[in-house]
Design a protein around this motif. Structure first.
Motif, PDB file in Angstrom:
ATOM      1  N   LEU A 103      12.628  -7.236   0.554  1.00  0.00           N
ATOM      2  CA  LEU A 103      12.277  -8.192  -0.497  1.00  0.00           C
ATOM      3  C   LEU A 103      13.511  -8.616  -1.290  1.00  0.00           C
ATOM      4  CD1 LEU A 103       8.950  -6.625  -1.802  1.00  0.00           C
ATOM      5  CD2 LEU A 103       9.196  -8.756  -0.506  1.00  0.00           C
ATOM      6  N   LEU A 104      14.362  -7.654  -1.613  1.00  0.00           N
ATOM      7  CA  LEU A 104      15.586  -7.991  -2.348  1.00  0.00           C
ATOM      8  C   LEU A 104      16.521  -8.852  -1.511  1.00  0.00           C
ATOM      9  CD1 LEU A 104      16.314  -4.632  -4.181  1.00  0.00           C
ATOM     10  CD2 LEU A 104      15.722  -6.822  -5.230  1.00  0.00           C
ATOM     11  N   GLN A 105      16.622  -8.571  -0.236  1.00  0.00           N
ATOM     12  CA  GLN A 105      17.461  -9.387   0.636  1.00  0.00           C
ATOM     13  C   GLN A 105      16.913 -10.805   0.743  1.00  0.00           C
ATOM     14  OE1 GLN A 105      17.415  -6.710   4.026  1.00  0.00           O
ATOM     15  NE2 GLN A 105      19.506  -6.053   3.611  1.00  0.00           N
ATOM     16  N   LYS A 106      15.591 -10.930   0.816  1.00  0.00           N
ATOM     17  CA  LYS A 106      14.975 -12.257   0.905  1.00  0.00           C
ATOM     18  C   LYS A 106      15.187 -13.041  -0.385  1.00  0.00           C
ATOM     19  CE  LYS A 106      12.773 -15.372   3.116  1.00  0.00           C
ATOM     20  NZ  LYS A 106      13.448 -16.084   4.186  1.00  0.00           N
ATOM     21  N   ASN A 107      15.277 -12.351  -1.521  1.00  0.00           N
ATOM     22  CA  ASN A 107      15.540 -13.041  -2.786  1.00  0.00           C
ATOM     23  C   ASN A 107      16.800 -13.904  -2.701  1.00  0.00           C
ATOM     24  OD1 ASN A 107      13.371 -12.349  -4.406  1.00  0.00           O
ATOM     25  ND2 ASN A 107      14.399 -10.617  -5.356  1.00  0.00           N
ATOM     26  N   PHE A 116      11.193 -12.661  -5.811  1.00  0.00           N
ATOM     27  CA  PHE A 116      10.176 -11.621  -5.738  1.00  0.00           C
ATOM     28  C   PHE A 116      10.416 -10.655  -6.882  1.00  0.00           C
ATOM     29  CE2 PHE A 116      10.417 -12.427  -1.025  1.00  0.00           C
ATOM     30  CZ  PHE A 116       9.127 -12.905  -0.877  1.00  0.00           C
ATOM     31  N   VAL A 117       9.337 -10.248  -7.535  1.00  0.00           N
ATOM     32  CA  VAL A 117       9.409  -9.211  -8.557  1.00  0.00           C
ATOM     33  C   VAL A 117       8.252  -8.247  -8.322  1.00  0.00           C
ATOM     34  CG1 VAL A 117      10.519 -10.720 -10.256  1.00  0.00           C
ATOM     35  CG2 VAL A 117       8.029 -10.477 -10.263  1.00  0.00           C
ATOM     36  N   LEU A 118       8.351  -7.086  -8.939  1.00  0.00           N
ATOM     37  CA  LEU A 118       7.285  -6.088  -8.861  1.00  0.00           C
ATOM     38  C   LEU A 118       6.660  -5.929 -10.240  1.00  0.00           C
ATOM     39  CD1 LEU A 118       9.190  -3.340  -6.841  1.00  0.00           C
ATOM     40  CD2 LEU A 118       7.506  -4.967  -5.941  1.00  0.00           C
ATOM     41  N   ASP A 119       5.366  -5.613 -10.262  1.00  0.00           N
ATOM     42  CA  ASP A 119       4.747  -5.302 -11.542  1.00  0.00           C
ATOM     43  C   ASP A 119       5.153  -3.892 -11.962  1.00  0.00           C
ATOM     44  OD1 ASP A 119       3.185  -3.583  -9.979  1.00  0.00           O
ATOM     45  OD2 ASP A 119       1.300  -4.213 -10.881  1.00  0.00           O
ATOM     46  N   GLU A 120       4.624  -3.438 -13.083  1.00  0.00           N
ATOM     47  CA  GLU A 120       5.025  -2.132 -13.611  1.00  0.00           C
ATOM     48  C   GLU A 120       4.620  -0.962 -12.721  1.00  0.00           C
ATOM     49  OE1 GLU A 120       1.276  -3.705 -15.088  1.00  0.00           O
ATOM     50  OE2 GLU A 120       3.287  -4.455 -15.419  1.00  0.00           O
ATOM     51  N   ALA A 172       6.413 -22.775  -1.671  1.00  0.00           N
ATOM     52  CA  ALA A 172       5.731 -23.168  -0.436  1.00  0.00           C
ATOM     53  C   ALA A 172       6.581 -22.839   0.787  1.00  0.00           C
ATOM     54  CB  ALA A 172       5.402 -24.664  -0.471  1.00  0.00           C
ATOM     55  N   LEU A 173       7.875 -23.100   0.712  1.00  0.00           N
ATOM     56  CA  LEU A 173       8.784 -22.786   1.820  1.00  0.00           C
ATOM     57  C   LEU A 173       8.849 -21.279   2.046  1.00  0.00           C
ATOM     58  CD1 LEU A 173      10.830 -23.917   3.869  1.00  0.00           C
ATOM     59  CD2 LEU A 173      12.583 -23.668   2.095  1.00  0.00           C
ATOM     60  N   LEU A 174       8.936 -20.525   0.978  1.00  0.00           N
ATOM     61  CA  LEU A 174       8.956 -19.071   1.068  1.00  0.00           C
ATOM     62  C   LEU A 174       7.698 -18.558   1.766  1.00  0.00           C
ATOM     63  CD1 LEU A 174      10.034 -16.231   0.195  1.00  0.00           C
ATOM     64  CD2 LEU A 174       8.702 -16.562  -1.887  1.00  0.00           C
ATOM     65  N   LEU A 175       6.544 -19.066   1.365  1.00  0.00           N
ATOM     66  CA  LEU A 175       5.282 -18.615   1.948  1.00  0.00           C
ATOM     67  C   LEU A 175       5.175 -18.996   3.423  1.00  0.00           C
ATOM     68  CD1 LEU A 175       2.872 -19.432  -1.019  1.00  0.00           C
ATOM     69  CD2 LEU A 175       3.652 -17.168  -0.271  1.00  0.00           C
ATOM     70  N   SER A 176       5.676 -20.177   3.769  1.00  0.00           N
ATOM     71  CA  SER A 176       5.573 -20.594   5.176  1.00  0.00           C
ATOM     72  C   SER A 176       6.565 -19.850   6.065  1.00  0.00           C
ATOM     73  CB  SER A 176       5.761 -22.103   5.312  1.00  0.00           C
ATOM     74  OG  SER A 176       7.086 -22.478   5.015  1.00  0.00           O
ATOM     75  N   GLU A 177       7.764 -19.588   5.571  1.00  0.00           N
ATOM     76  CA  GLU A 177       8.791 -18.937   6.389  1.00  0.00           C
ATOM     77  C   GLU A 177       8.688 -17.412   6.395  1.00  0.00           C
ATOM     78  OE1 GLU A 177      12.651 -20.216   5.144  1.00  0.00           O
ATOM     79  OE2 GLU A 177      12.472 -22.142   6.162  1.00  0.00           O
ATOM     80  N   PHE A 178       8.170 -16.834   5.345  1.00  0.00           N
ATOM     81  CA  PHE A 178       8.172 -15.382   5.189  1.00  0.00           C
ATOM     82  C   PHE A 178       6.755 -14.814   5.157  1.00  0.00           C
ATOM     83  CE2 PHE A 178       9.585 -11.527   2.619  1.00  0.00           C
ATOM     84  CZ  PHE A 178      10.405 -11.010   3.616  1.00  0.00           C
ATOM     85  N   PRO A 219       0.800  -1.225   0.000  1.00  0.00           N
ATOM     86  CA  PRO A 219       0.000   0.000   0.000  1.00  0.00           C
ATOM     87  C   PRO A 219       0.834   1.276   0.000  1.00  0.00           C
ATOM     88  CG  PRO A 219      -0.261  -1.180   2.076  1.00  0.00           C
ATOM     89  CD  PRO A 219       0.596  -2.015   1.196  1.00  0.00           C
ATOM     90  N   GLN A 220       1.951   1.251   0.719  1.00  0.00           N
ATOM     91  CA  GLN A 220       2.828   2.419   0.769  1.00  0.00           C
ATOM     92  C   GLN A 220       4.254   1.964   0.447  1.00  0.00           C
ATOM     93  OE1 GLN A 220       2.287   4.057   4.684  1.00  0.00           O
ATOM     94  NE2 GLN A 220       0.299   4.914   4.164  1.00  0.00           N
ATOM     95  N   PRO A 221       4.601   2.001  -0.831  1.00  0.00           N
ATOM     96  CA  PRO A 221       5.944   1.568  -1.198  1.00  0.00           C
ATOM     97  C   PRO A 221       7.013   2.337  -0.417  1.00  0.00           C
ATOM     98  CG  PRO A 221       4.619   1.929  -3.146  1.00  0.00           C
ATOM     99  CD  PRO A 221       3.834   2.453  -1.986  1.00  0.00           C
ATOM    100  N   SER A 222       8.017   1.593  -0.005  1.00  0.00           N
ATOM    101  CA  SER A 222       9.114   2.224   0.722  1.00  0.00           C
ATOM    102  C   SER A 222      10.412   1.504   0.392  1.00  0.00           C
ATOM    103  CB  SER A 222       8.859   2.175   2.229  1.00  0.00           C
ATOM    104  OG  SER A 222       8.998   0.859   2.717  1.00  0.00           O
ATOM    105  N   CYS A 223      11.485   2.218   0.549  1.00  0.00           N
ATOM    106  CA  CYS A 223      12.807   1.618   0.321  1.00  0.00           C
ATOM    107  C   CYS A 223      13.034   0.448   1.268  1.00  0.00           C
ATOM    108  CB  CYS A 223      13.905   2.665   0.492  1.00  0.00           C
ATOM    109  SG  CYS A 223      13.929   3.879  -0.841  1.00  0.00           S
ATOM    110  N   GLU A 224      12.529   0.547   2.495  1.00  0.00           N
ATOM    111  CA  GLU A 224      12.735  -0.521   3.476  1.00  0.00           C
ATOM    112  C   GLU A 224      12.063  -1.822   3.026  1.00  0.00           C
ATOM    113  OE1 GLU A 224      13.469   3.318   5.190  1.00  0.00           O
ATOM    114  OE2 GLU A 224      11.582   2.595   4.365  1.00  0.00           O
TER     115      GLU A 224
END
Length: 132
Positions: free
Chosen positions: A71-75, A83-87, A116-122, A61-66
């Motif tokens: 998300l990039l660190q979790k990648n 993880f990717v972002l839409d346009e 599935a692991l990503l969804l359960s852990e994160f 809802p409120q994009p932020s650098c944090e």
């Protein structure tokens, strides 16, 4: 007309117990669920030479650098996909691509297990992101 890989991918999905919610053979697209893994409306596109898998996860809802930094660190921890972002930069999507020519069932299953692991852990963090 479906390409030569569409039927193979569909067969793998059925063997792995996925519920095929929608299919467009002329466009080589499948939409599947496997709720026990947390997978809902995963879109698979068999566009030669790649199989593209995408599952919408949440809106930020409120994009932020944090948020984007986390998300990039979790990648880095994700075994398959990312993880990717839409346009718009607000929709977070899980995405992976695989070569269709050498695709086998264990490789495809590894992507599902990674998601599935990503969804359960994160999952808790993703819910927090969606609430702002």
């Amino acid at each position: 007309m479906p390409n030569r890989y569409f039927t193979t991918v569909k067969t793998f999905l059925l063997e792995l117990g996925f519920d095929i919610r929608h299919e467009e053979p002329t466009d080589n697209v499948l939409v599947v669920n496997k709720l026990e893994l947390g997978i809902r409306h995963l879109v698979l596109s068999c566009g030669e030479p790649l199989l593209i898998l995408e599952q919408y996860l949440l809106d930020v809802p409120q994009p932020s650098c944090e948020v984007y930094q986390l998300l990039l660190q979790k990648n880095r921890d994700i075994i398959h996909g990312a993880f990717v972002l839409d346009e718009t930069g607000r929709k977070v999507i899980f995405r992976d691509t695989l070569q269709l020519e050498h695709l086998d069932r264990p490789e495809l299953e590894a992507v599902f297990n990674s998601l599935a692991l990503l969804l359960s852990e994160f999952g808790d963090e993703l819910i927090a992101f969606s609430k702002g």
